[in-house]
Design an enzyme around this catalytic site. Structure first.
Site, PDB file in Angstrom:
ATOM      1  N   THR A  98      42.329  39.871  33.225  1.00 28.66           N
ATOM      2  CA  THR A  98      42.435  40.023  34.677  1.00 28.66           C
ATOM      3  C   THR A  98      42.375  38.641  35.295  1.00 28.66           C
ATOM      4  OG1 THR A  98      40.046  40.146  34.978  1.00 28.66           O
ATOM      5  CG2 THR A  98      41.201  42.203  34.617  1.00 28.66           C
TER       6      THR A  98
ATOM      7  N   GLU B  71      41.586  47.236  34.433  1.00 29.28           N
ATOM      8  CA  GLU B  71      40.504  47.911  33.728  1.00 29.28           C
ATOM      9  C   GLU B  71      40.726  49.423  33.598  1.00 29.28           C
ATOM     10  OE1 GLU B  71      40.223  45.651  36.035  1.00 29.28           O
ATOM     11  OE2 GLU B  71      38.589  44.242  35.640  1.00 29.28           O
TER      12      GLU B  71
ATOM     13  N   LYS C  61      30.504  43.564  56.805  1.00 28.09           N
ATOM     14  CA  LYS C  61      29.216  44.213  57.035  1.00 28.09           C
ATOM     15  C   LYS C  61      28.717  43.779  58.408  1.00 28.09           C
ATOM     16  CE  LYS C  61      29.308  43.990  52.241  1.00 28.09           C
ATOM     17  NZ  LYS C  61      30.080  42.955  51.506  1.00 28.09           N
TER      18      LYS C  61
ATOM     19  N   TRP D 264      29.813  49.306  57.914  1.00 32.12           N
ATOM     20  CA  TRP D 264      30.961  48.694  57.258  1.00 32.12           C
ATOM     21  C   TRP D 264      32.188  48.791  58.160  1.00 32.12           C
ATOM     22  CZ3 TRP D 264      30.765  50.958  51.556  1.00 32.12           C
ATOM     23  CH2 TRP D 264      29.739  50.282  50.847  1.00 32.12           C
TER      24      TRP D 264
END
Lengths: 551, 551
Positions: free
Chosen positions: A187, A331, A444, A449
């Protein structure tokens, strides 16, 4: 009590044997930029994969589970490497040619690649790197390109075609353990060293079956898939393996990834399916608007890698190309979700909304959401959490050398072995995932959020906005607040107040989420795989490199 | 080198958890013969499966890998048993209610079933058997039926609904080894004792993925499948598992398998798919001709179990129901081949010919043909051999008790572990299987093989012939010769000479293969699963019970 069923391992050599016999007349067509593309049948790919395996074993001494690297575009020879290397028991290591040189060198050294198969057209990239690639002893060159670039290199150079010529067209593929490593892919992490994911024969086989399920891509030998997503990027989303499993024809663009040749190959070769990241489709759309072509065969367009803007999905719908959203990552092999609307929504006004989600999990991918405090978040379509997944083709660790214990960093894997995706989102009661942000990109603000992606999508739906990226910046009062960075279309003269009002209109964005900080940039910085590279923007802001207006 | 992928087993509990959440609103609809069918959502099936597992464990003491038998029609409760029993670690043992009583008793005793879940409507079958079922301690009765039939039985009798009522609707399903036994099914062999095939969680999971691949049945949550093939017959061809994996709605006929209610449920519930053996479809066709109904939703009809006569396939095509031929057996889970025409034949005159074959093997089923002397027969579309198969859902042995070594009779399994199917056929170069006979039904005439099936199909295409079966009978000169047994349609008066000329016309059948021996019978004897029972005809001939004309 054990069953009485045969204990047959799930192996890539079986996919190859099947595809090259029962689907032997299916074709891999590789774009050449010349009058005619190059065509090779699956039967020929089968023969040549066996020849390549013989050459690797007998001439280059590849044994055991050695890594063999590829530095190649999408083409028939790369497909041969996909099948020959794992089938003989070695490990296919695809190199991402978009990575910075020093990362590429780090990866080759880390994987200890002794053999690299490279396209001739990529020698300008490979040649200057070679002195830094300590383990590499052999370079096998396939396809056109200037070989003289390798003159003086301290490796043995082989011509792909010469190497395989005359070798037997069958190979006695070993009966491996299905959990044995088959392929690896690093990755391009935005922080720290690249991390290697090692796929097994089993994981690739199961993933291929899932790709071929009707609820996923569901292609058959009546289809031709235009595989734009690179073979060095999560195994081209599993398409080369999946297509050999069901005889789907492959149309491979090689190095011709620009909008004009892509449009030409769609019109001439009439693929029924295509897979690529949104930026490719953005470019293609502009090309088709400028130079209309008949692209009506392309009924299914899989978009993944990052979220597809609604405007792009609508524009493709209007051209008769049906976009199907999918989500995954290196992944996850990568199939995580596919956005096929549920039966009750098909043909209704709800349908488009479902298509804009990341999609639904298949049975083999278990999902859960975890809140900032580690608590389980319900699937109520409203509460956001970090997505964690589990399944037989999901990574449970990273590669750390052939003899070392795999790496399991705490920020990537839960204590009970689930992958922490780093993606924040909500899941509806019927299992549709909507990602709102990367965990690191969530803003944040005062204990709540704010989704940077929601803000970006809303901004990009404004007619004057070409691109927009929103990042968190420090704020004394709220902790963090959003900074809107906007790329305006040519000749547009909208001001920030107007954009802010546009976001607030019709309740698109809640008032407390509206950005105060605004800036115009020339282009959103991109990573090597075409995603927004927000860390660059954050750094530019921190260094005072952006001309920010505060409303 | 091992991969870094998570080691997650392929378990039936995962299929259940997925189906009952992400596809929780999909439905199992069970025909009741009353005004309204019974409807139950996948979410409810999930809750009730957990309740059933609690009841089996806590009230009936089912532990470990005990076998739990079902004597049930296709209905929602049977689906619950399908998921509860294997998910808790026990083994689902489906009993074929069409078997002769003594075979059923033999099977229950051999599998050591301590618990039987039975439909109330099947108590007339079960009650008289019970004294012969030594291991059975508990009978759980589901659905309507006269419970008094069990009065005086020396077993504990439970009401299904009472047993599960109030139990928790979740169950902490164990993380089993995927190779552990999940379900078993005995074949109704025509000779010797029945033989048990024990499926694993892994084999059922992989088989379900294959069923859901577009090249096989490829259903999604937009489909409703009319599951006519009994759940006691090779797991209803894997449909209950496959449907939970992708949210396909199930329409279950329960005991209403007669043509009239089947036609009614198709018209009223509008399934898009159905699966059954040819004899069911023959009956349905006659019903639809007599009482036309709107069956236009039924776009895909999977026919297996025995070959579909071309005339039946044509008749269904004319009704807008597209027949898709498939081949398999208890030992193959059962998906072996599916006859989807190859891309180049779609829409051409060749297409129908491909649809009449048994079909093409998927990647997970390896196939080879073996000649009478053990030699390998080429895939040339002409040379016949016995079909042998290998794969992760193909039986490699038969059950021989929980602690005994499995049985591997030489006539059923090759030395290298392949299943000998007992079917004789040819395979084309592109992998299409055409079965010509059961190995035991092939007519060995003068060192050549004559296909009884070819003769039967040719005979059944004659307008006066309702059914025809051809068997080998001893012949002094040729070793064996074909005997044609014919069922004439009502009022038909064709004679044997005319039928023989019909076969010879247009080169349908080679001259040396034409039968000399002919007889008219009232009906072809059938086995418990509706296949022609040729051993009865051979015996009748041997005993002089047939009135044979020799031309």
């Amino acid at each position: 009590m054990l069953s009485t069923v045969q204990d047959v391992p799930l192996l890539i050599s079986r996919i190859l044997a099947h595809g090259s016999t029962i689907h032997g007349t299916s074709q891999v067509t590789t774009w050449t930029g010349e009058a005619e593309p190059h065509r090779r049948s699956f039967a020929e790919v089968g023969d040549r994969s066996a020849q390549l395996a013989h050459a690797l074993r007998e001439d280059l001494g590849v044994v055991g589970d050695e890594r063999v690297a590829t530095l190649m575009w999408n083409n028939a020879e790369h497909v041969e490497a996909y099948f020959a290397i794992p089938s003989m028991g070695a490990i296919l290591h695809t190199l991402n040619l978009r990575l910075p040189a020093e990362q590429l060198a780090w990866i080759v050294n880390h994987a200890a690649d002794r053999v690299v198969i490279a396209n001739g057209s990529l020698l300008p990239l490979l040649a200057p790197l070679l002195p830094h690639l300590k383990p590499v002893e052999h370079v096998v060159v396939a396809g056109p390109g200037d070989r003289s670039l390798l003159a003086g290199a301290s490796v043995q150079v082989h011509e792909y075609e010469d190497l395989i010529a005359g070798k037997p067209t069958t190979y006695d593929w070993p009966e491996l353990d299905e959990r044995q490593a088959a392929a690896m892919c690093y990755t391009s992490g935005t922080t720290g060293d690249p991390k290697g994911v090692v796929y097994s024969h089993r994981s690739i086989y199961l993933h291929s079956m899932q790709v071929n399920m009707t609820q996923s891509m569901g292609l058959t030998d009546q289809d031709t898939s235009l595989v734009v997503v690179p073979q060095f990027h999560v195994n081209a989303w599993g398409l080369p393996h999946a297509t050999f499993m069901t005889g789907v024809n492959m149309l491979m663009p090689d190095r011709f990834l620009q909008p004009a040749p892509l449009a030409e190959m769609i019109e001439r070769e009439k693929p029924t399916h295509a897979a690529a990241v949104p930026t490719i489709w953005q470019g293609l759309l502009a090309e088709l608007n400028a130079n209309p072509r008949d692209v009506s065969t392309l009924g299914q367009v899989t978009i993944g890698g990052s979220a597809c803007p609604p405007s792009l999905m609508k524009a493709f719908d209007d051209l008769g190309m049906r976009v199907c959203h999918a989500w995954g990552m290196t992944e996850t092999s990568p199939l995580g979700t596919v956005a096929r609307p549920p039966a009750h929504a098909v043909g209704t006004e709800e349908e488009f909304g479902y298509r804009l989600t990341q999609g639904r999990f298949p049975a083999s991918v278990e999902a859960r959401l975890t809140g900032p405090g580690g608590e389980r978040i319900p699937w109520d379509g409203e509460s956001a959490g970090e997505l964690e997944v589990r399944g037989p083709w999901i990574a449970g660790a990273y590669y750390n050398g052939p003899d070392a214990e795999p790496l399991r960093p705490d920020d990537k894997f839960s204590e009970d072995g689930w992958l922490k995706t780093g993606d924040v989102g909500v899941i509806s009661p019927d299992g549709f995932l909507t990602l709102t942000d990367r965990a690191k990109d969530v803003i944040k603000s005062g204990g709540e959020w704010i989704s940077s992606v929601d803000l970006e999508n809303a901004l990009m739906s404004h007619p004057d906005v070409a691109e927009a990226a929103v990042v968190a910046v420090p704020d004394e009062k709220w902790g963090e607040r959003p900074l809107a960075t906007v790329v305006l279309k040519e000749g547009a003269s909208t001001d920030f107040e107007a954009l802010r009002s546009f976001l607030a209109d019709e309740g698109k964005i809640a008032k407390w989420q509206l950005p105060e900080r605004w800036t115009v940039i020339e282009a959103v910085p991109k990573t090597s795989v075409g995603k927004f590279d927000k860390k660059v923007l954050r750094r530019q802001y921190a260094e005072g490199g952006l001309d920010v207006t505060k409303l």
